[in-house]
Design an enzyme around this catalytic site. Structure first.
Site, mmCIF file in Angstrom:
data_model
loop_
_atom_site.group_PDB
_atom_site.id
_atom_site.type_symbol
_atom_site.label_atom_id
_atom_site.label_comp_id
_atom_site.label_asym_id
_atom_site.label_seq_id
_atom_site.Cartn_x
_atom_site.Cartn_y
_atom_site.Cartn_z
ATOM 1 N N LYS A 189 10.192 -22.828 -40.814
ATOM 2 C CA LYS A 189 10.583 -21.726 -39.929
ATOM 3 C C LYS A 189 10.967 -22.294 -38.571
ATOM 4 O O LYS A 189 10.136 -22.687 -37.771
ATOM 5 C CB LYS A 189 9.449 -20.705 -39.743
ATOM 6 N N GLY A 242 4.499 -26.504 -31.087
ATOM 7 C CA GLY A 242 4.845 -25.401 -30.198
ATOM 8 C C GLY A 242 3.785 -25.261 -29.127
ATOM 9 O O GLY A 242 3.077 -26.221 -28.804
ATOM 10 N N SER A 243 3.657 -24.067 -28.599
ATOM 11 C CA SER A 243 2.758 -23.869 -27.461
ATOM 12 C C SER A 243 1.292 -23.856 -27.892
ATOM 13 O O SER A 243 0.967 -23.540 -29.048
ATOM 14 C CB SER A 243 3.101 -22.545 -26.778
ATOM 15 N N THR A 244 0.437 -24.141 -26.937
ATOM 16 C CA THR A 244 -1.008 -24.112 -27.194
ATOM 17 C C THR A 244 -1.450 -22.691 -27.551
ATOM 18 O O THR A 244 -2.309 -22.493 -28.419
ATOM 19 C CB THR A 244 -1.738 -24.642 -25.941
ATOM 20 N N GLU A 265 0.636 -29.435 -33.037
ATOM 21 C CA GLU A 265 1.076 -30.305 -31.936
ATOM 22 C C GLU A 265 1.487 -29.358 -30.827
ATOM 23 O O GLU A 265 2.460 -28.611 -30.974
ATOM 24 C CB GLU A 265 2.277 -31.153 -32.363
ATOM 25 N N CYS A 300 7.370 -31.891 -24.500
ATOM 26 C CA CYS A 300 5.910 -31.750 -24.426
ATOM 27 C C CYS A 300 5.267 -32.908 -23.673
ATOM 28 O O CYS A 300 4.277 -32.723 -22.981
ATOM 29 C CB CYS A 300 5.340 -31.652 -25.828
ATOM 30 N N GLU A 396 1.728 -25.776 -18.030
ATOM 31 C CA GLU A 396 2.936 -26.414 -18.568
ATOM 32 C C GLU A 396 4.145 -25.566 -18.175
ATOM 33 O O GLU A 396 4.230 -24.394 -18.535
ATOM 34 C CB GLU A 396 2.840 -26.508 -20.092
HETATM 35 P P1 NAD Z 1 6.199 -21.362 -29.253
HETATM 36 O O1 NAD Z 1 4.779 -21.665 -29.495
HETATM 37 O O2 NAD Z 1 6.555 -20.140 -28.508
HETATM 38 O O3 NAD Z 1 6.998 -21.253 -30.650
HETATM 39 C C1 NAD Z 1 6.950 -22.313 -31.597
HETATM 40 C C2 NAD Z 1 7.235 -21.739 -32.977
HETATM 41 O O4 NAD Z 1 6.176 -20.842 -33.330
HETATM 42 C C3 NAD Z 1 8.526 -20.933 -33.059
HETATM 43 O O5 NAD Z 1 9.145 -21.164 -34.305
HETATM 44 C C4 NAD Z 1 8.021 -19.493 -32.976
HETATM 45 O O6 NAD Z 1 8.889 -18.555 -33.566
HETATM 46 C C5 NAD Z 1 6.717 -19.582 -33.746
HETATM 47 N N1 NAD Z 1 5.724 -18.537 -33.441
HETATM 48 C C6 NAD Z 1 5.558 -17.856 -32.287
HETATM 49 N N2 NAD Z 1 4.550 -16.969 -32.411
HETATM 50 C C7 NAD Z 1 4.058 -17.105 -33.659
HETATM 51 C C8 NAD Z 1 3.006 -16.465 -34.383
HETATM 52 N N3 NAD Z 1 2.256 -15.529 -33.834
HETATM 53 N N4 NAD Z 1 2.758 -16.868 -35.654
HETATM 54 C C9 NAD Z 1 3.512 -17.850 -36.213
HETATM 55 N N5 NAD Z 1 4.537 -18.462 -35.594
HETATM 56 C C10 NAD Z 1 4.804 -18.108 -34.320
HETATM 57 O O7 NAD Z 1 6.806 -22.664 -28.564
HETATM 58 P P2 NAD Z 1 8.274 -22.902 -28.034
HETATM 59 O O8 NAD Z 1 8.467 -22.106 -26.793
HETATM 60 O O9 NAD Z 1 9.236 -22.753 -29.156
HETATM 61 O O10 NAD Z 1 8.217 -24.480 -27.689
HETATM 62 C C11 NAD Z 1 7.703 -24.989 -26.514
HETATM 63 C C12 NAD Z 1 6.292 -25.496 -26.710
HETATM 64 O O11 NAD Z 1 6.264 -26.491 -27.730
HETATM 65 C C13 NAD Z 1 5.737 -26.182 -25.472
HETATM 66 O O12 NAD Z 1 4.428 -25.741 -25.241
HETATM 67 C C14 NAD Z 1 5.738 -27.664 -25.842
HETATM 68 O O13 NAD Z 1 4.805 -28.458 -25.168
HETATM 69 C C15 NAD Z 1 5.472 -27.592 -27.298
HETATM 70 N N6 NAD Z 1 5.874 -28.836 -27.952
HETATM 71 C C16 NAD Z 1 4.897 -29.703 -28.365
HETATM 72 C C17 NAD Z 1 5.239 -30.920 -28.960
HETATM 73 C C18 NAD Z 1 4.199 -31.874 -29.462
HETATM 74 O O14 NAD Z 1 4.521 -32.734 -30.291
HETATM 75 N N7 NAD Z 1 2.957 -31.789 -29.016
HETATM 76 C C19 NAD Z 1 6.594 -31.228 -29.144
HETATM 77 C C20 NAD Z 1 7.551 -30.307 -28.709
HETATM 78 C C21 NAD Z 1 7.178 -29.112 -28.127
#
Ligand code: NAD
Length: 494
Positions: A189, A242-244, A265, A300, A396
């Site tokens: 996804k 994605g986000s924490t 991650e 990130c 962040e």
């Molecule tokens: P996000 O958490 O908003 O979304 C990430 C993914 O999760 C998207 O596909 C989104 O549609 C999905 N999602 C959102 N809500 C959900 C839910 N309730 N249930 C299931 N899936 C859901 O993050 P973003 O804004 O897309 O990306 C930015 C974040 O990603 C930043 O916090 C960044 O630090 C992090 N990031 C971490 C790494 C790492 O390796 N640690 C690498 C890249 C990005």
């Protein structure tokens, strides 16, 4: 690489696939709903992507389960999976132009980055695990002689890979590589903000010979398609970047459904520590700027907290300002561009609000101009006189904003660096080898760089301490996330 003009020409003929990819076929969402995807650099609508809901996810998961159970991939020999995945990697390479262009149009990142990093990095991730999987062994336990106990790793089952928008294809492939190599079926996804390259992978998967249902793409929103995967009773594992905040929600969804494994991650607020014994301040300043502003700061592990020894601060900040000049935003299709557009105007608003908040908290914006404000473009911002308790140092921002914080002693630098809920990356610049080891050991971060920022290779694990996540992507360590460990006991007849 192509010229700006040639990229523009390719854009005119580029076919943009916008459907989900389920059971080896492109299809609309069952409810026929769609959502627009917009090029953040121009505001142009690139297409309308399928908005998958629960029933689309159910369909994808049931195909994934069926093919997992029939064994056509999960029981295929590692050498068979290897040869298919090597083809898959080669196909990504041979479609490098289209994939790089799609990634840049969809996210606003510079074409030179998509072309030279994201796409080859994606192919490399698949290839690395393809190459590894027929060289991975189980273990025999040192038990009593009357018994034989061996430990094997079986594919975990159906994996949901949920990924963000900052490196859409690359991060997806960090997950697809080990999960597919291990024999799992994967439902990917992508972020609703960057679905296009993930969708493109569908036809490459077919061409490579990945059996139907083994690799699928459900497009849509996090609270719909994402949550349906996270709460699904027949998904065995979520691999998430994605986000924490969302990482936490996934753990709750897992706990309230079937205890699927959740590998997350998540975010970072990384400290880049410059000690006064480090001689080559030009090099450190160049890497401090690139470490923070690469990919518009939407990284990130971005070097967002610059911790600088008091005695060299003024000299270093001057060098940093010069090093930042090359990151003024330009048309992402210009191969000379080192900084493109942020992912969308809404995100830019959030980043600008953080800059204003920093100033309100007592920081000063240096570098002359106010960050530019056209469309989703934003020039780099450096906030001076930041203290670590300010929001801009704790939260962040995920945009091109660097906070300058000073310290006096090594202990203080370590204390400030670790005073964060995150623990993803950190860097130390020093010419003292004892200090390098001493400080590296004490930093609470999944990766510590010494005298560089952002070295990386598929052979090394990547991930964070504390609220930056659990588990690790990349390297052989990542393979285990996609397997169940099984112990088999055999009592031997005398
Ligand atoms: P996000 O958490 O908003 O979304 C990430 C993914 O999760 C998207 O596909 C989104 O549609 C999905 N999602 C959102 N809500 C959900 C839910 N309730 N249930 C299931 N899936 C859901 O993050 P973003 O804004 O897309 O990306 C930015 C974040 O990603 C930043 O916090 C960044 O630090 C992090 N990031 C971490 C790494 C790492 O390796 N640690 C690498 C890249 C990005």
């Amino acid at each position: 690489m192509k010229t700006q003009q040639e990229w523009q020409e390719l854009k005119q003929t580029l076919e943009i696939q916008t459907q989900a990819f389920i059971n080896g076929e492109y299809c609309s969402a069952m409810e026929k709903q769609q959502f627009e995807v917009v090029n953040p650099a121009t505001g142009e609508v690139l297409g309308c992507v399928a908005r998958c809901l629960q029933e689309d996810v159910d369909s994808a998961v049931s195909h994934a389960r069926r093919v997992f159970d029939d064994g056509s991939w999960s029981d295929a020999s590692p050498t068979q999976r290897k040869s298919v995945l090597l083809r898959f990697a080669d196909l990504i390479d041979s479609h490098r132009d289209e994939l790089a262009l799609l990634e840049t149009l969809d996210t606003g990142k510079p074409i030179s980055h998509s072309y030279s990093t994201d796409i080859p990095g994606s192919a490399n991730a698949i290839r690395w695990y393809a190459e590894a999987i027929d060289k991975t062994y189980g273990e025999v336990a040192p038990t009593e002689k009357e018994v034989h106990a061996f430990i094997s790793h079986q594919p975990i089952g159906v994996v949901a890979a949920i990924v963000p928008w900052n490196f859409p294809l690359w991060l997806a492939c960090w997950k697809l590589g080990p999960a597919l190599a291990a024999g799992c079926s994967v439902v990917l996804k992508p972020s609703e903000k960057s679905s296009l390259t993930a969708i493109f992978l569908g036809k490459l998967a077919n061409e490579a010979g990945i059996p139907k249902g083994v690799f699928q793409v459900v497009t849509g929103f996090g609270h719909e398609a994402g949550e349906a995967l996270a709460r699904h009773q027949d998904v065995n594992c979520i691999t998430f970047t994605g986000s924490t905040k969302v990482a936490g929600q996934l753990m709750v969804s897992s706990g309230e459904s079937n205890l699927k494994r959740v590998w997350a991650e998540a975010g970072g607020k990384n400290a880049n520590i410059i000690f006064d014994d480090y001689e080559d301040l030009d090099k450190a300043a160049n890497e401090a700027a690139a470490g923070c502003f690469y990919n518009q700061g939407e990284v990130c592990v971005a070097a967002t907290r610059l911790l600088i020894h008091n005695s060299i601060k003024d000299e270093f900040v001057d060098k940093l300002l010069s090093a930042t000049e090359r990151f003024q935003p330009k048309d992402p299709l210009d191969p000379q561009s080192a900084m493109g557009a942020l992912i969308d105007v809404e995100h830019k608003r959030k980043v600008l609000n953080y800059i204003r908040l920093g100033i309100k908290e007592g920081a000063s914006l240096i570098g002359g101009e106010e960050p530019i404000k056209t469309g989703a473009f934003l020039s780099p911002a450096i906030l001076d006189n930041v203290t670590n308790s300010m929001c801009v140092a704790q939260e962040e921002i995920f945009g091109p904003v660097l906070s300058v914080i000073t310290f006096e002693t090594e202990e203080e630098a370590i204390q400030i660096a670790n005073d964060s809920k995150y623990g993803l990356g950190a860097a130390i610049w020093t010419d003292n080898i004892n200090r390098a080891h001493r400080v590296a050991k004490k930093l609470a971060a999944g990766t510590v760089w010494v005298n560089n920022y952002n070295e990386g290779d598929m052979s090394v694990p990547f991930g964070g301490f504390k609220m930056s996540g659990n588990g690790r992507d990349k390297s052989l360590h990542a393979l285990e996330k996609f397997t169940e460990t099984k112990t088999t006991w055999i009592r031997l007849n005398p």
